[in-house]
Design a protein around this motif. Structure first.
Motif, mmCIF file in Angstrom:
data_model
loop_
_atom_site.group_PDB
_atom_site.id
_atom_site.type_symbol
_atom_site.label_atom_id
_atom_site.label_comp_id
_atom_site.label_asym_id
_atom_site.label_seq_id
_atom_site.Cartn_x
_atom_site.Cartn_y
_atom_site.Cartn_z
ATOM 1 N N PHE A 1 0.822 -1.211 0.000
ATOM 2 C CA PHE A 1 0.000 0.000 0.000
ATOM 3 C C PHE A 1 0.862 1.268 0.000
ATOM 4 O O PHE A 1 0.542 2.252 0.661
ATOM 5 C CB PHE A 1 -0.999 0.000 1.176
ATOM 6 N N VAL A 2 1.944 1.236 -0.789
ATOM 7 C CA VAL A 2 2.842 2.386 -0.824
ATOM 8 C C VAL A 2 2.196 3.612 -1.466
ATOM 9 O O VAL A 2 2.621 4.735 -1.207
ATOM 10 C CB VAL A 2 4.196 2.062 -1.493
ATOM 11 N N ALA A 3 1.145 3.427 -2.252
ATOM 12 C CA ALA A 3 0.441 4.575 -2.835
ATOM 13 C C ALA A 3 -0.201 5.433 -1.746
ATOM 14 O O ALA A 3 -0.461 6.617 -1.964
ATOM 15 C CB ALA A 3 -0.619 4.099 -3.825
ATOM 16 N N ASP A 4 -0.433 4.857 -0.576
ATOM 17 C CA ASP A 4 -1.074 5.570 0.530
ATOM 18 C C ASP A 4 -0.090 6.074 1.578
ATOM 19 O O ASP A 4 -0.496 6.630 2.602
ATOM 20 C CB ASP A 4 -2.079 4.654 1.230
ATOM 21 N N LYS A 5 1.199 5.886 1.357
ATOM 22 C CA LYS A 5 2.179 6.241 2.389
ATOM 23 C C LYS A 5 2.104 7.720 2.728
ATOM 24 O O LYS A 5 1.654 8.538 1.936
ATOM 25 C CB LYS A 5 3.585 5.833 1.961
ATOM 26 N N GLY A 6 2.565 8.046 3.935
ATOM 27 C CA GLY A 6 2.584 9.438 4.369
ATOM 28 C C GLY A 6 3.537 10.270 3.526
ATOM 29 O O GLY A 6 4.529 9.757 3.004
ATOM 30 N N ASP A 7 3.238 11.549 3.434
ATOM 31 C CA ASP A 7 4.084 12.430 2.630
ATOM 32 C C ASP A 7 5.305 12.931 3.397
ATOM 33 O O ASP A 7 6.163 13.601 2.840
ATOM 34 C CB ASP A 7 3.281 13.623 2.111
ATOM 35 N N TYR A 8 5.430 12.568 4.646
ATOM 36 C CA TYR A 8 6.515 13.055 5.491
ATOM 37 C C TYR A 8 7.729 12.120 5.535
ATOM 38 O O TYR A 8 8.702 12.402 6.232
ATOM 39 C CB TYR A 8 6.015 13.284 6.925
ATOM 40 N N TYR A 9 7.684 11.015 4.794
ATOM 41 C CA TYR A 9 8.831 10.108 4.762
ATOM 42 C C TYR A 9 8.982 9.507 3.379
ATOM 43 O O TYR A 9 8.046 9.509 2.569
ATOM 44 C CB TYR A 9 8.716 9.001 5.823
ATOM 45 N N ASP A 10 10.174 8.993 3.115
ATOM 46 C CA ASP A 10 10.477 8.310 1.861
ATOM 47 C C ASP A 10 10.821 6.864 2.161
ATOM 48 O O ASP A 10 11.343 6.547 3.238
ATOM 49 C CB ASP A 10 11.668 8.964 1.160
ATOM 50 N N ILE A 11 10.538 6.005 1.225
ATOM 51 C CA ILE A 11 10.975 4.609 1.305
ATOM 52 C C ILE A 11 12.262 4.545 0.491
ATOM 53 O O ILE A 11 12.248 4.761 -0.715
ATOM 54 C CB ILE A 11 9.905 3.650 0.747
#
Length: 126
Positions: free
Chosen positions: A107-117
């Motif tokens: 569900f990386v499309a929903d990840k928070g905008d405050y961090y990067d993978i």
């Protein structure tokens, strides 16, 4: 044997044998549940023994899934697809060493905008 607990130790558990490598879920429900992404490992139900289960509060986040928390300290412990023969255990609740590593992000499309993978693990958008 793997052991784990909630923050206050009102709930403890033991996992007999090995379990699947964990994944990191970045969905919006896991954000709300854990305060960040939720890393968990799937464990066959017959492998886990929960002590203090009477203080686990279950929240039905959907028709088929419930999430288990310690009613005393609020620790997120379990993600339970109620019609399956396994339960997901929060990696943060396990005592170290776990002898495992993350296998993927979901569900990386929903990840928070405050961090990067930033790792090279496989990713599923949904």
């Amino acid at each position: 044997m793997h052991k784990g607990s909630c923050l206050c130790s009102a709930v403890t558990f033991e996992i007999e044998g090995d379990f699947c490598a964990p994944d990191a879920c970045h969905c919006s429900k896991c954000h709300k549940q854990s305060g960040h992404f939720f890393a968990s490992a799937d464990v066959a139900r017959h492998q886990i023994k929960i002590h203090g289960g009477e203080v686990v509060t279950w929240y039905h986040s959907s028709e088929n899934v419930r999430r288990g928390f310690c009613a005393v300290c609020g620790s997120s412990l379990f993600w339970d697809p109620i019609h399956c023969d396994w339960i997901a255990v929060a990696m943060g609740a396990l005592d170290s060493p776990t002898h495992t590593k993350l296998k993927m992000h979901i569900f990386v499309a929903d990840k928070g905008d405050y961090y990067d993978i930033t790792d090279d693990l496989p990713r599923n958008e949904q």
